[in-house]
Motif scaffolding. Structure first.
Motif, short mmCIF file in Angstrom:
data_model
loop_
_atom_site.label_atom_id
_atom_site.label_comp_id
_atom_site.label_asym_id
_atom_site.label_seq_id
_atom_site.Cartn_x
_atom_site.Cartn_y
_atom_site.Cartn_z
N PRO A 55 0.82 -1.22 0.00
CA PRO A 55 0.00 0.00 0.00
C PRO A 55 0.85 1.26 0.00
O PRO A 55 1.90 1.34 0.63
CB PRO A 55 -0.82 -0.12 1.29
CG PRO A 55 -0.02 -1.03 2.18
CD PRO A 55 0.67 -1.99 1.26
N ASN A 56 0.36 2.27 -0.75
CA ASN A 56 0.97 3.60 -0.80
C ASN A 56 2.39 3.59 -1.34
O ASN A 56 3.23 4.41 -0.93
CB ASN A 56 0.92 4.29 0.57
CG ASN A 56 -0.48 4.71 0.95
OD1 ASN A 56 -1.38 4.71 0.12
ND2 ASN A 56 -0.68 5.07 2.21
N ARG A 72 4.17 7.03 -0.20
CA ARG A 72 3.27 8.03 0.37
C ARG A 72 3.23 9.32 -0.45
O ARG A 72 3.07 10.40 0.08
CB ARG A 72 3.65 8.33 1.82
CG ARG A 72 3.44 7.17 2.77
CD ARG A 72 3.89 7.48 4.18
NE ARG A 72 3.50 6.43 5.13
CZ ARG A 72 3.84 6.42 6.41
NH1 ARG A 72 4.58 7.39 6.89
NH2 ARG A 72 3.43 5.45 7.20
N ARG A 87 7.95 2.56 5.41
CA ARG A 87 7.32 3.80 4.97
C ARG A 87 7.60 4.92 5.97
O ARG A 87 7.56 4.71 7.18
CB ARG A 87 5.81 3.59 4.78
CG ARG A 87 5.48 2.70 3.60
CD ARG A 87 3.98 2.48 3.46
NE ARG A 87 3.49 1.54 4.47
CZ ARG A 87 3.38 0.23 4.27
NH1 ARG A 87 3.73 -0.30 3.12
NH2 ARG A 87 2.93 -0.56 5.22
N GLU A 133 -2.68 3.52 5.72
CA GLU A 133 -2.32 2.27 5.06
C GLU A 133 -2.58 1.13 6.04
O GLU A 133 -2.43 1.29 7.26
CB GLU A 133 -0.85 2.28 4.61
CG GLU A 133 0.15 2.59 5.67
CD GLU A 133 1.12 3.68 5.24
OE1 GLU A 133 0.99 4.19 4.12
OE2 GLU A 133 1.99 4.04 6.05
N ASP A 185 -2.88 -3.47 6.31
CA ASP A 185 -2.67 -4.77 5.68
C ASP A 185 -3.15 -5.87 6.61
O ASP A 185 -3.30 -5.67 7.81
CB ASP A 185 -1.21 -4.98 5.29
CG ASP A 185 -0.26 -4.78 6.45
OD1 ASP A 185 -0.41 -5.47 7.48
OD2 ASP A 185 0.63 -3.92 6.34
N SER A 200 -4.56 -5.51 1.23
CA SER A 200 -3.97 -4.23 1.61
C SER A 200 -4.88 -3.10 1.18
O SER A 200 -5.72 -3.27 0.29
CB SER A 200 -2.59 -4.04 0.96
OG SER A 200 -2.73 -3.80 -0.43
N GLY A 227 -4.65 1.44 0.90
CA GLY A 227 -3.92 2.68 1.15
C GLY A 227 -4.70 3.89 0.66
O GLY A 227 -5.38 3.83 -0.37
#
Length: 814
Positions: free
Chosen positions: A111-112, A128, A172, A652, A654, A669, A671
């Protein structure tokens, strides 16, 4: 509404793309398993697909759950559940199962995160919403890259050969405290397979559409009680999807060979030495662009060179005359020495670790800069890069902090980094440039007026032949050299204040110097009046002995509340830093300098294990403020660099769920990103507003930031006697995004859903597995990126995402 409907399906689904194992999940790993110097190859990281099920004759224990996922995100081995940052882990088994050949393939499931690896020399990596377009070589990546504890200082390492991988960790948010500069957006931490205690090996052969072939394997182990080795190799090739109708060749045709030798030496009972030697060579036809939105004047001109010229960016067909290429090779040598010192007074399980490495990277390429059948503009580029790094760190634990609270885990060290980078790039006019100078497009560029001519004065290719002898060799050349030295001191600890509270503070001090020589020079027989700088708006300049001297403090603090061993909540703040520099592709020599990036991120999240550890669910909310964001603005062939400021905030999450039906597992996931500029007053404007027009992007969305991303992967595992069958499917959602800084409507890519699936059949003891699968099964045709064309105002270059593809693979383990 279509997007909202998709989110309603996948909102609760979040992914740490990792394969679960139906084995008793341990409590928090014991102290010796968390030692900083413990061998990394024995970590039981899971992947996104389920393992062979428990045999029918042996009923599953209801207490069994998902296996512990262990990472080294804080430079020591920890359960991912205990790490107070947003991190995803992908195992090597998952990468093979989804037929991933690079980090871009893998990042789809995170994600992201967005990775564009079509340009092997200038990949674009975003976390991000923040990243760097490394098409300008003076830009360093905002996302750090570390492999086997060696930090690599050029973005081009993201597209180096990826093979024999143990796992990939994606961290992240800023990671400046432990990993240093160039991690303002996050970090990729790649760990490759090492010699195992017992001799073992694996081999995987795969084949796919477009003549794709891949062989990957590794073999080795400990030969005695003091020496071990592992040899891994990769050989892959493929023709690619994009067909050049003018040259009758495949533009993505690729050949890559790589090898890695790891030696493990145990000269003393408490000393482990790991030597790594790696080589990689890649050759590819280049580059993967198509013309998009031809206007009447441009089409009439190009028709004379290719009567079948078209501007459909979704048909995997292009037409340009230069047989471009990119040759890329790298070599890395590293040594890690781990001295397990044991107990030193009040310090337990002390480790002193020294890591040193050298790497060289060379890139040689030729691009058809106009991406057309007319021979107008070419880009020659040669880069040579070398880096040397060394890190010394000390880690251990104590029973308390000077008698206060409970145990303390700590790591402290120093880091040195030195690199040398050389660039020679040349933009040169081609044989047909004489016919181009009488077109509407040429006069629009020369005058800066989109209404310069009502139409072409002449569209005769023969004018190029007649004027070629007069013009001769005509080019504009960039020469750029940079020497960098960086040194840092850092420390971080985790203090377990009580049974329920833990505090993790950290700090890093970094100092960096850069010495730069930069020059731009026109070369032609009619100098000083050359044609290339006239088209590019360039002039000669020379700036030797440019210097930068920067210092930075990157603090971090995280507070965790541990409800019980299966649920913890954390809040953190971290800063990151990326050094400033000088524009290496300036056409005027003016305003070369750009400032360093500095990011601060506040994050809150929780990590939970539920239903007797059959469900892992992690979620984080964040806000990042980034000052002096380094931005690259394209104005046709010219690239301007500068600084802006921006804010990114989002969510985000998961999950992994081993469902009550023991043969079914669900991974997923989700985001969300809301990233916009706080200040960017002189940003490039869409070409429709005029050549070299600017706009104020304050409050506008950053490019390359899909509003939503989501994945859902159900995995069904069926026992068939001595065999195991596994069926996996992926639903992958990519939200709306712009693919160029100017937010031109032509560069907008709407939200879309893709599907993939895999069917595997193998032996229950995992000695062999046969897999057939496919990606983008709906053959969704979308653009990965669209940018303004260099010589044709109002026309665009389109880079198409992969269409439907199938593959088959045979894996053998011993």
């Amino acid at each position: 509404m279509r997007a909202l409907a998709a989110f309603a399906v996948v909102l609760p689904l979040v992914c740490v793309d990792v394969e679960a194992q139906e084995t008793a999940a341990p409590e928090t790993p014991p102290a010796d398993a968390q030692a900083d110097g413990a061998p990394l190859d024995t970590i039981p990281v899971a992947s996104a697909d389920a393992p062979p099920p428990v045999p029918a004759a042996e009923p599953q224990d209801e207490a069994q759950g998902l296996a512990e996922i262990v990472v080294t995100a804080q430079k020591r081995k920890q359960s991912l559940h205990d790490v107070p940052i947003s991190v995803s882990a992908l195992s090597g088994d998952l990468l093979k199962d989804i037929n991933a050949s690079n980090l871009a393939d893998a990042s789809t499931y995170i994600p992201n995160v967005r990775v564009d690896a079509d340009d092997l020399g200038s990949p674009q990596v975003f976390i991000r919403g923040f990243g760097t377009n490394t098409f300008n070589p003076s830009f360093e990546s905002s996302v750090g890259f570390v492999e086997d504890e060696i930090f690599y200082g050029r973005g081009a390492y993201f597209t180096e050969s990826m093979f024999d991988i143990d796992r990939v960790e994606v961290l992240r948010g800023p990671q400046g405290t432990l990993f240093g500069k160039n991690t303002v957006a996050g970090l990729y931490n790649v760990i490759t397979a090492s010699p195992t205690e017992q001799f073992s090996g694996n081999l995987r052969l795969s084949t796919g559409q477009y003549n794709e072939q891949r062989l990957e394997g590794g073999v080795g182990g400990m030969f005695n009680d003091w020496f071990g080795a592992r040899l891994a190799v990769l050989a892959q090739s493929g023709d690619g999807e994009l067909y050049n109708q003018y040259l009758d060749r495949d533009e993505d045709k690729m050949r890559q060979k790589a090898g890695r030798l790891k030696l493990r030496l145990l000269p003393l009972d408490d000393v482990t030495m790991d030597v790594t030697l790696q080589r990689s060579v890649t050759d590819i036809n280049f580059w993967p662009y198509e013309l998009f939105a031809l206007d009447t004047g441009t089409r009439n001109y190009l028709d004379k060179f290719d009567p079948d010229i078209e501007d459909d960016p979704y048909d995997f067909r292009t037409s340009f005359d230069q047989p471009g290429f990119i040759n890329k090779n790298s070599a890395t040598e590293s040594l890690k020495t781990d001295w397990a010192m044991g107990d030193l007074g009040g310090i337990r399980d002390a480790h002193l670790i020294l890591i040193g490495g050298y790497s060289n990277l060379a890139i040689n390429q030729l691009n058809d800069l106009d991406v057309s059948p007319a021979d107008l503009l070419r880009l020659y580029n040669y880069e040579d890069y070398g880096q040397t790094s060394a890190e010394l760190r000390f880690s251990g634990r104590s029973d308390s902090l000077f008698g206060l609270g409970q145990s303390v885990d700590f790591v402290a060290g120093g880091f040195f980094f030195e690199s040398n980078y050389k660039l020679r790039a040349q933009v040169a006019v081609g044989h047909d440039i004489g016919s181009y100078v009488l077109t509407q497009d040429a006069w629009q560029l020369i005058t800066g007026n989109l209404n310069a001519l009502p139409g072409n004065i002449a569209t005769l290719p023969i004018l190029g032949d007649l004027l070629a002898g007069v013009i001769g060799d005509d080019a504009y050349q960039f020469d750029y050299r940079q020497k960098l030295k960086s040194g840092a001191l850092y420390a971080q600890m985790t203090w377990n204040i009580s049974e329920h509270w833990a505090l993790t503070p950290g700090i890093r001090y970094n100092r960096e110097t850069k010495d730069v020589d930069s020059a731009g020079t026109a070369h032609c027989r009619t100098a000083p009046t050359c044609l290339t700088p006239l088209l590019l708006g360039a002039k000669d300049y020379s700036h030797p002995n440019l210097k930068r001297d920067e210092t930075d403090w990157s603090p971090k603090v995280a507070l965790q509340y541990i409800w019980d061993p299966n649920l913890n909540v954390y809040a953190s703040y971290a800063r990151g830093y990326k050094s400033g520099g000088y524009n290496s592709l300036s056409y005027t020599g003016e305003d070369l300098a750009f400032k360093p990036e500095k990011a601060g991120t506040a994050e809150v999240g929780f990590k939970g294990r539920f239903f007797e550890r059959r469900l892992n669910f992690n979620m984080a909310l964040y806000q990042t403020k980034l000052d002096d964001l380094q931005v690259l603005a394209f104005h046709g062939a010219t690239t301007n660099v500068g600084n802006a400021s921006a804010t990114s905030q989002g969510l985000e999450a998961d999950f992994q769920w081993l469902t009550p039906w023991r043969m079914l597992m669900l991974n997923g996931s989700f985001g969300l990103i809301d990233a916009s500029y706080d200040q960017y007053p002189d940003a490039p404007a869409p070409i429709s507003q005029g050549i070299n027009a600017t706009q104020d992007l304050k409050g506008k969305r950053l490019a390359f930031t899909p509003k939503q991303t989501a994945t859902l992967t159900p995995v069904l595992t069926l026992p068939l006697g001595s065999l195991v069958a596994r069926l996996s499917a992926d639903a992958i959602w990519q939200g709306e995004q712009y693919t160029d800084t100017d937010l031109d409507p032509h560069t907008r890519v709407g939200g879309y859903m893709e599907y993939a699936a895999r069917l595997s059949l193998g032996s229950a003891d995992d000695l062999w597995t046969l897999t057939v699968g496919g990606s983008n099964l709906g053959d969704k045709r979308v653009l990965n990126q669209a940018t303004d064309a260099v010589l044709f105002p109002g026309t665009y270059y389109a880079q198409q995402s992969a269409g439907r593809q199938y593959y088959a693979a045979l894996a053998i383990n011993w």
